[in-house]
Design an enzyme around this catalytic site. Structure first.
Site, short mmCIF file in Angstrom:
data_model
loop_
_atom_site.label_atom_id
_atom_site.label_comp_id
_atom_site.label_asym_id
_atom_site.label_seq_id
_atom_site.Cartn_x
_atom_site.Cartn_y
_atom_site.Cartn_z
CG ASP A 1 -16.70 -9.73 -20.08
OD1 ASP A 1 -15.87 -10.66 -20.16
OD2 ASP A 1 -16.37 -8.55 -19.88
CB SER A 2 -22.79 -10.04 -22.67
OG SER A 2 -22.44 -10.04 -24.04
N GLY B 1 0.83 -1.20 0.00
CA GLY B 1 0.00 0.00 0.00
C GLY B 1 0.86 1.25 0.00
N GLY C 1 -22.48 -9.28 -28.04
CA GLY C 1 -21.58 -9.97 -28.96
C GLY C 1 -20.18 -10.13 -28.39
N GLY C 2 -19.94 -9.54 -27.21
CA GLY C 2 -18.64 -9.64 -26.57
C GLY C 2 -18.49 -10.88 -25.72
CB CYS D 1 5.23 -4.08 0.23
SG CYS D 1 6.08 -2.50 -0.03
CE1 TYR D 2 1.03 0.75 5.94
CE2 TYR D 2 -0.49 -1.12 5.98
CZ TYR D 2 -0.08 0.10 6.48
OH TYR D 2 -0.75 0.67 7.55
CG HIS E 1 5.56 -5.54 -4.64
ND1 HIS E 1 4.26 -5.44 -4.21
CD2 HIS E 1 6.19 -4.44 -4.16
CE1 HIS E 1 4.10 -4.32 -3.53
NE2 HIS E 1 5.26 -3.70 -3.48
CE LYS F 1 -12.83 -9.15 -21.84
NZ LYS F 1 -14.14 -8.51 -21.92
CD GLU G 1 2.69 -8.30 -5.83
OE1 GLU G 1 2.44 -7.14 -5.47
OE2 GLU G 1 3.37 -9.09 -5.14
#
Length: 509
Positions: free
Chosen positions: A225-226, A52, A222-223, A79-80, A167, A365, A169
């Site tokens: 996710d939906s 943070g 049409g994407g 870290c923090y 870090h 995603k 990650e």
């Protein structure tokens, strides 16, 4: 319930990245702000405290009572998070002589320690902190150091409580995944059974129980996710899902017909609605980007509500909301400053009176795509580039008219088809064309022209949070530019956008 790792967010820019790395181990995790941490339960196998921007010595520094967790479940402070654990238990944290930011190398590693197993001395790590742990209490032990940071990592003796000042990650930490695997799999003993197939089975059961025989209405774009969300809901409740695909007049060339055909082949209960003229009327005379977005969003809700009312006794609205949207809405600092309004976020108008069902709101995603492949959805849909909800409405700078839309559709079609022909489409994360409110002088044949300028935009990215411009071959750009100028009436100049995000955004509006 699914076993999980709890990630406590202290405001780090890397918190979502920690979650992504844990998910890559096929382990489910959730992010919660430090001021709203759920109580321990048997499904929580371990806790990661994020970094943070604050200093533990700040009067308004984030504070969390660690007593319910330390010694009860494994805890890893990053870290923090590491500095906070140390400072709360008799250690000292002081401002660094120089801000430690960037690459460093571990000068010593206790390879016998469970967290550091398989880590090698001289391994590169990524530092990003202004404070340093300068001393630890007697019941702590140092398990890694760098030349400049004596306490790069520590463990509380007789506890599975650890802290690291770098870090793991980020990709700059060469063996960061090893540390996260050691913690999540070996120390927390997670079973690594959270897979796309497991998610589909579990989510389908939850949806069946939640929705029963109720009807759900959902707008499709049409994407990715939906489409994945609709397929999951349909798998649970069949034809009680009613899908609506609206042609707002701002789609790509042939997109309405092609997407509608794809959905019908998938067996989705879908209705196509031609509302082009309604959107053009709503956008008449509007050139401000935010006003355009709001006009498009408002008109979509009106069209969608009209169609939804034609279906009797609908109780639910399906949405393709994904996890980053949820995280943003409950982040430590609240929603970020509005750069531009987002078409997926903002809730429903009161008059719709529908409950919301969001089957993807725990997924990133890339995970949505993986679930889509496990559902055997057409790769042509899953591999489609992201496309903004307002469509070409925010790729036409200035006023929107039907003729300007048709012009940009032709330009966009040549560009996208060219990417596919040159085998570049899947090497680009997102691509499109922008019609600029600029005209330039040109020469065609023996005549002087004064016509429109278009900009081509293509970026590489992982999730759209950051992006770099795609280094497309000059030969390709030359061919596409030539085709556009020769074939699209009204365009006499093509430029290529070489801005990265940040500082630019992917879309121009």
């Amino acid at each position: 319930m699914t076993e999980r790792i709890l990630i406590v967010d202290f405001g780090s820019q890397y918190t979502q990245l920690i979650a992504r790395r844990v998910r890559e181990l096929n382990v489910y995790c959730e992010i919660h702000p430090y001021n709203n941490v759920p109580p321990l339960s048997e499904v929580i196998k371990g806790i990661i405290l994020s970094g943070g921007p604050s200093s533990v010595s700040d009067t308004d520094a984030p504070h969390l009572d660690l007593s319910p967790y330390l010694g009860k479940v494994p805890v890893l402070g990053v870290c923090y998070g590491a500095q906070y654990i140390a400072s709360q238990n008799g250690g000292q944290v002081t401002p660094s002589r120089h801000r430690e930011y960037g690459r460093a190398r571990l000068s010593s590693v206790d390879a016998s320690n469970d967290l550091m197993r398989d880590m090698e001395p001289n391994s590169q790590v990524w530092m990003s902190h202004a404070d340093t742990i300068t001393s630890l209490s007697d019941h702590y032990e140092v398990i890694a150091s760098t030349t400049d940071v004596a306490v790069a990592a520590f463990q509380v003796k007789d506890q599975t409580t650890f802290g690291i000042q770098f870090h793991p990650e980020v990709t700059h930490s060469e063996h960061g995944k090893i540390i996260l695997k050691n913690f999540v799999v070996d120390i927390c003993r997670c079973t690594q059974d959270w897979t796309p197939e497991q998610f589909v089975d579990a989510t389908t059961q939850v949806l069946r129980s939640k929705l029963g025989n109720d009807k759900v209405v959902m707008g499709l774009s049409g994407g990715v996710d939906s489409t994945v969300a609709a397929t999951l809901i349909q798998k649970a409740i069949g034809d009680n899902l009613y899908c609506i695909f609206v042609d707002n007049g701002l789609l790509r060339k042939h997109e309405f017909e092609q997407v509608l055909s794809s959905y019908q082949h998938m067996g989705l209960n879908i209705k196509g609605v031609d509302a082009k003229n309604r959107f053009y009327a709503a956008l008449e005379g509007i050139s401000d980007p935010e006003s355009k977005r709001k006009a498009i969003g408002r008109t979509f809700i009106e069209v969608f509500d009209d169609e939804a009312h034609k279906i009797q006794e609908v109780k639910w609205l399906g949405q393709g909301t994904i996890y980053p949207d949820v995280i943003e809405s409950v982040s430590v600092k609240g929603p970020s400053a509005t750069i531009k309004s987002h078409h997926n976020v903002g809730g429903l108008p009161d008059f719709m009176k529908l409950q919301v069902v969001e089957p993807l709101n725990t997924l990133f995603k890339d995970e949505v795509r993986q679930v889509g492949f496990s559902l055997e959805i057409d790769p042509a849909i899953l591999e489609r580039h992201p496309f903004p909800g307002p469509g070409l409405g925010i790729r036409i700078l200035g006023d929107i008219t039907e003729s300007r839309v048709e012009m940009l559709q032709e330009v966009d079609y040549i560009f996208i088809e060219g990417l596919k022909k040159w085998d570049l489409y899947n090497k680009v994360w997102q691509a499109g064309a922008i019609l600029l409110p600029v005209q330039s002088v040109g020469v065609m044949g023996d005549e002087r022209t004064y016509e429109n300028v278009v900009s081509l935009r293509a970026v590489t990215s992982v999730d759209g949070m950051t992006a770099d411009w795609s280094h497309l071959p000059y030969e390709f750009l030359g061919e596409v530019s030539n085709k556009i100028i020769n074939q699209v009436k009204g365009v006499n100049r093509v430029v290529y956008d070489i801005s990265s995000k940040p500082p630019a955004t992917i879309e121009w509006e």
